[in-house]
Every structure is written in C-alpha cells, then in structure tokens.
Design a protein around this motif. Structure first.
Motif, PDB file in Angstrom:
ATOM      1  N   GLU A 169      49.389 -50.343  -0.253  1.00 50.07           N
ATOM      2  CA  GLU A 169      47.953 -50.312  -0.546  1.00 50.07           C
ATOM      3  C   GLU A 169      47.287 -51.617  -0.124  1.00 50.07           C
ATOM      4  N   ILE A 170      48.007 -52.732  -0.285  1.00 51.12           N
ATOM      5  CA  ILE A 170      47.463 -54.018   0.157  1.00 51.12           C
ATOM      6  C   ILE A 170      47.219 -53.987   1.664  1.00 51.12           C
ATOM      7  N   PHE A 171      48.216 -53.453   2.405  1.00 52.19           N
ATOM      8  CA  PHE A 171      48.064 -53.354   3.854  1.00 52.19           C
ATOM      9  C   PHE A 171      46.879 -52.482   4.215  1.00 52.19           C
ATOM     10  N   ARG A 172      46.743 -51.371   3.473  1.00 57.43           N
ATOM     11  CA  ARG A 172      45.653 -50.445   3.785  1.00 57.43           C
ATOM     12  C   ARG A 172      44.311 -51.144   3.610  1.00 57.43           C
ATOM     13  N   GLY A 173      44.198 -51.895   2.504  1.00 56.56           N
ATOM     14  CA  GLY A 173      42.963 -52.623   2.268  1.00 56.56           C
ATOM     15  C   GLY A 173      42.711 -53.648   3.358  1.00 56.56           C
ATOM     16  N   ALA A 174      43.787 -54.346   3.762  1.00 49.45           N
ATOM     17  CA  ALA A 174      43.634 -55.411   4.759  1.00 49.45           C
ATOM     18  C   ALA A 174      43.276 -54.821   6.113  1.00 49.45           C
ATOM     19  N   LEU A 175      43.925 -53.692   6.460  1.00 47.66           N
ATOM     20  CA  LEU A 175      43.645 -53.089   7.762  1.00 47.66           C
ATOM     21  C   LEU A 175      42.215 -52.572   7.823  1.00 47.66           C
ATOM     22  N   SER A 176      41.740 -52.024   6.702  1.00 47.50           N
ATOM     23  CA  SER A 176      40.381 -51.482   6.749  1.00 47.50           C
ATOM     24  C   SER A 176      39.343 -52.597   6.703  1.00 47.50           C
ATOM     25  N   ALA A 177      39.804 -53.835   6.443  1.00 45.83           N
ATOM     26  CA  ALA A 177      38.863 -54.956   6.435  1.00 45.83           C
ATOM     27  C   ALA A 177      38.533 -55.422   7.850  1.00 45.83           C
ATOM     28  N   VAL A 178      39.357 -54.988   8.824  1.00 47.81           N
ATOM     29  CA  VAL A 178      39.074 -55.366  10.213  1.00 47.81           C
ATOM     30  C   VAL A 178      37.987 -54.430  10.751  1.00 47.81           C
ATOM     31  N   PRO A 179      36.880 -54.988  11.230  1.00 49.10           N
ATOM     32  CA  PRO A 179      35.773 -54.141  11.677  1.00 49.10           C
ATOM     33  C   PRO A 179      36.202 -53.193  12.781  1.00 49.10           C
ATOM     34  N   LYS A 180      35.733 -51.955  12.696  1.00 53.09           N
ATOM     35  CA  LYS A 180      36.132 -50.925  13.638  1.00 53.09           C
ATOM     36  C   LYS A 180      35.688 -51.263  15.057  1.00 53.09           C
ATOM     37  N   GLY A 181      34.548 -51.930  15.146  1.00 51.81           N
ATOM     38  CA  GLY A 181      33.986 -52.280  16.450  1.00 51.81           C
ATOM     39  C   GLY A 181      34.937 -53.114  17.284  1.00 51.81           C
ATOM     40  N   GLN A 182      35.737 -53.937  16.600  1.00 55.99           N
ATOM     41  CA  GLN A 182      36.681 -54.785  17.326  1.00 55.99           C
ATOM     42  C   GLN A 182      37.744 -53.954  18.020  1.00 55.99           C
ATOM     43  N   VAL A 183      38.237 -52.929  17.291  1.00 64.10           N
ATOM     44  CA  VAL A 183      39.243 -52.052  17.883  1.00 64.10           C
ATOM     45  C   VAL A 183      38.645 -51.318  19.066  1.00 64.10           C
ATOM     46  N   GLU A 184      37.419 -50.846  18.897  1.00 65.01           N
ATOM     47  CA  GLU A 184      36.755 -50.129  19.988  1.00 65.01           C
ATOM     48  C   GLU A 184      36.544 -51.046  21.185  1.00 65.01           C
ATOM     49  N   ALA A 185      36.136 -52.278  20.896  1.00 62.22           N
ATOM     50  CA  ALA A 185      35.912 -53.238  21.978  1.00 62.22           C
ATOM     51  C   ALA A 185      37.209 -53.514  22.714  1.00 62.22           C
ATOM     52  N   ALA A 186      38.309 -53.689  21.947  1.00 63.24           N
ATOM     53  CA  ALA A 186      39.604 -53.972  22.557  1.00 63.24           C
ATOM     54  C   ALA A 186      40.045 -52.805  23.431  1.00 63.24           C
ATOM     55  N   ARG A 187      39.781 -51.571  22.932  1.00 62.84           N
ATOM     56  CA  ARG A 187      40.176 -50.402  23.701  1.00 62.84           C
ATOM     57  C   ARG A 187      39.338 -50.311  24.989  1.00 62.84           C
ATOM     58  N   ALA A 188      38.073 -50.658  24.843  1.00 62.84           N
ATOM     59  CA  ALA A 188      37.191 -50.623  26.017  1.00 62.84           C
ATOM     60  C   ALA A 188      37.635 -51.643  27.063  1.00 62.84           C
ATOM     61  N   LEU A 189      38.254 -52.731  26.578  1.00 65.70           N
ATOM     62  CA  LEU A 189      38.758 -53.740  27.503  1.00 65.70           C
ATOM     63  C   LEU A 189      40.075 -53.331  28.124  1.00 65.70           C
TER      64      LEU A 189
END
Lengths: 259, 233
Positions: A121-141
């Motif tokens: 649950e700690i991991f889940r909370g931490a992972l969801s704290a990373v803004p989604k836009g960053q993942v999208e940006a990384a994928r776009a790159l």
C-alpha cells in the motif's frame, strides 16, 4: 562486543540478565530484518497486481491487503502458529511441518505477510504521487516502459516512500514483541522471562529503553536520509528566494551579502 | 453440520465470541475519550511557553510511540500493580488491591492513543491560520477564549482523518489485552480454539469479526468526515 558488556555501573539487574536480553535482541533483529526485506521484495509485485487492469488479480490483492491490515497482527500470528498445529499431518506429508513447528518461522511468516500488505500500500501511494503527465511525457520521448520506471517513476516514488517505509520498519520492530506471546525468546520474551524470575518491574523499563533506542535511531537516521535525497526540492525553493532574478545567461553565483 | 454446531446451538461458542466482540468494542470506545482527550491536552501543553513542560510532553510522546504497544501494556499493568502495592504498604500490609486487567488495559491503551494522537492534534492546531488567532486576541478575547471559541471548533474537522487512523490502530491493539486474561474477542476465539482443538475455525472467524468491525468503522469515519466537511465542499 556488546554481548560481553559485563558491567553497568549500579545496575545489577541489567548486569545479571544482560546475556539473556542480548540474545533476545539478536532474535528481534533477525526477525525484523528478515521479514522486512522479504516483505519489501514481495510488496512491489503485489502493488503492481493491485494496480493491474486484471479484475481478478486486483481484487485478490485488495482482499489480501484488507485482511492483513484490518485484523490484529496477534490474530494473524495465532492463526499461523495454532492453525498449523491443526493440520499437522497434512504439513508433515508435504514436508513443511519442520518449518511450522518452530515459533520462529511462524512469526517470520506472519510478520512477512503482514508487512508485505502494508508495504504494497505504501508503494501504491508513492507511485500514484508521481504525476501522470511525467509518464506521458517520457513515453512521448520514446522511453521504454522499463526506462520510464527506472528513471522517471522510481526515483520520485522512493523519495515519497522513505518516510512511510521507515515507519513500517519501526512498526515491525514494535510488532515483533508479539512473538513473545508465542513463546519466542526475543527481546520482549527474554524480558518476560527475567521478570518471572526476579519479579523486578524495572526490567520492563530497561527493555523499553532498548526498544526506544532502536526505533528513535531509525527514525532520526531516516529523517537525515530523507532530507538528503530531497535536497534538490529544498534547494530550488530556497534558491528561488535567495537568488537574484536574472533573465539571461548563467545565474549569478549567490554570495552571502555582508551588511 | 458439526461445523455449525461448534458456533451456534447449546454447545456453540458463538455467544462467547459475540460477548468477546462486545468487550473489544467496549474497550476501544472507553479508551477514545481518555486517549484522544489526553492527546489534545498533550498537544496544548506542547505549545506552552514553559520549556520544561514542553520537553516533558515530547518525551512522553517519544517514549510511548517508540516502544511496542505490548510493552506499554505490561509497563502500565505491572507498574500500576507495583505502585499500588507500595501505597498499600504505607497503609498497612493487610490491604492488597488487585489491578483489574480491564482498567489497566484501558489506561495503557489511552496512554498509547494519547501519545499517537497528540501529533495529530499538534498539526491540526498549527493548521489554524494565525491571523484568526491574532484577530481574536485583538478583539479582546482572552487566550483561553480564543482557544475554546476559535481554534477548538475547527480542530475536529482537520484532525478527523488522523484520529480515524489511530482508532483503527486502537481497535487492533485491544487484542493485546487478551494476554492479561481479559475475555475480549481474541481471547474468546483463542479459548474456543483451544477447547475444541479447531483453531482453523475460530481464529478465521475472529479475524472476520475484526474485519467487519473495522470496515464498519471505516464507513462511520467517512460519514463523519463528509459531515464535518459539508461547509467546505
């Protein structure tokens, strides 16, 4: 070494019983380190399963997490320890009885399952704290999903997770005292034995001080670690205030101003 | 079915389990006013100008947050007994007062809950905007009036999620009192399991009851939070 610490000035009670307490402390260490590490390893896959799009997998992990977080650890410990006794013939057949016979391994199993639930649950909370836009940006790159996890998500998520993970380790140190109830001679168990021999209440206070030293040390070390790994956040915040505004070129070196 | 006979029916253990569940809830509910009230008191004292008082409260919090809850329970139980024995010796040794395990348990859990909740209260107090307090003081309210009428009413809303977490911990910690032979849910299930030699029936049953209690309290908690936030929606 500490185990040969033979003289506490003016504390004969501690002096006489130190070897017992020391061996108890070692058992506490073993249990905490083993269960927390295995729990840590299990937590990430559990967390991924919980967040997966597979309905069955996700709900199964949700059930597991709810069960282990919603019931007392003592109940889980009893369930493993006494429950195993009831199905002894079966366990003997599949060769696991030697494992479940020992209170030590039962404690280890119960604590590991418990902490894995909390840590996932700690991991889940931490992972969801990373803004989604960053993942999208990384994928776009064009980063691969492994690279995204490794270089974008993990560094930020782990920073968020440091404090709750530290609290979880402290929680398991405190919870490990329960193993005394199922006859394991850990620090708490050793203290209980000493009390039953001496009827001196003070031994509980000494025991408390040992636990306190452990948990406080971990808490403070983690504060330092967290401050160190989040220093880029603080630096930008304070630099924004301290650095003079400059639109072009390299930022001027900030020197302390003398009045 | 033999399985159901163990739980329902004249020789069933269901009644004992239900009584145990009631005791568990009773312990937790009795602890709440003392634990959370004590935590609020600690939080107020932590803001006092007296440095010694502040240090004392911080030490109390650090101590009881840093040691196992089981150990807190033993320290309160045996410490209370030792203290009472000393007091009764002063009045002549004929009197021997046994500390009730239920009372010792409630005191110990209250102490632990106070230590945990004081941090929640402290952050709640600090989240009340300073301007409000300055405004109240400049209107001529005394310090205690300001606290009672301005700060306190806002605290519950802010503290509620944190207190809810502590309530969940508290609920599970009540099981520790079973080690002092109080017939709570854990003890009832343990005795039933030992007597019938069926731990794999009664321990999961107890776990299920604990789960139901904690799920119900989660629902109540979210209702309370929604209610206290209705002015802010």
């Amino acid at each position: 070494m500490l185990e040969n610490l033979s003289s506490f000035i003016g504390l004969p009670l501690l002096e006489d019983n130190w070897p017992r307490l020391w061996s108890g402390l070692l058992i506490t260490f073993e249990i905490v380190i083993t269960s927390c590490s295995i729990g840590f390893v299990l937590a990430y896959p559990l967390c991924l399963a919980r967040m997966s799009k597979n309905w069955v997998l996700s709900k199964a992990v949700l059930g597991y997490v709810t069960l282990f977080r919603g019931t007392p650890l003592l109940c889980q410990l009893y369930l493993v320890y006494y429950g195993a006794g009831q199905i002894r013939p079966f366990l003997t057949d599949i060769g696991l009885w030697t494992f479940f016979r020992e209170a030590y391994f039962c404690c280890l199993l119960a604590f590991t399952l418990n902490t894995a639930a909390y840590q996932s649950e700690i991991f889940r909370g931490a992972l969801s704290a990373v803004p989604k836009g960053q993942v999208e940006a990384a994928r776009a790159l064009g980063l691969s999903s492994f690279a995204i996890t490794r270089h974008v998500i993990f560094p930020q998520a782990l920073l968020v997770a440091i404090r709750p993970l530290g609290n979880e380790v402290i929680g398991i140190i405190k919870a490990s005292a329960l193993s005394a109830i199922v006859t394991l001679p850990d620090l708490m168990g050793a203290t209980r034995t000493v009390y039953s021999h001496t009827f001196d209440f003070q031994i509980y206070l000494y025991c408390a001080l040992i636990y306190l030293a452990l948990t406080e040390t971990i808490r403070r070390v983690l504060l330092v670690v967290e401050a160190r790994y989040s220093r880029h956040l603080h630096v930008t915040a304070s630099a924004a205030v301290a650095a003079p505004k400059q639109r072009w070129g390299r930022a001027r070196q900030v020197t302390p101003q003398t009045p | 079915m033999a399985f159901l006979d163990l739980i329902i029916g004249p020789d069933g253990w269901g009644n004992l389990l239900m009584q145990g569940a009631a005791v568990t809830v009773a312990i937790a509910v009795t602890t709440v006013p003392f634990g959370f009230g004590g935590g609020l008191l600690l939080a107020i004292l932590k803001g006092s100008p007296n440095r010694l008082l502040r240090a004392g409260c911080d030490a109390f919090t650090t101590f009881f947050r840093g040691i196992p809850d089981l150990l807190s329970l033993f320290i309160v139980y045996f410490g209370l007994q030792a203290a009472l024995d000393k007091v009764s010796k002063l009045f002549g040794e004929s009197v021997h007062i046994e500390v009730s395990a239920f009372v010792a348990g409630v005191i110990a859990l209250s102490v632990v809950a106070a230590a945990y909740s004081s941090e929640v209260w402290v952050s709640a107090i600090s989240s009340v905007p300073k301007g409000q307090i300055e405004a109240a003081l400049s209107l001529g309210l005394t310090k205690s009036q300001t606290f009672r009428n301005i700060v306190l009413p806002q605290l519950f809303r802010i503290a509620l999620p944190g207190l809810g977490n502590i309530w969940t911990i508290l609920l599970k910690d009540t099981s520790l009192i079973s080690t002092l032979a109080v017939m709570d849910l854990m003890r009832a299930a343990f005795e039933a399991a030992r007597f019938t030699r069926q731990p794999l029936i009664f321990l999961p049953l107890a776990a299920g009851i604990y789960l139901i209690i904690s799920i119900v309290s989660t629902i109540v908690q979210s209702q309370l939070e929604r209610r206290s936030n209705r002015a802010y929606a």
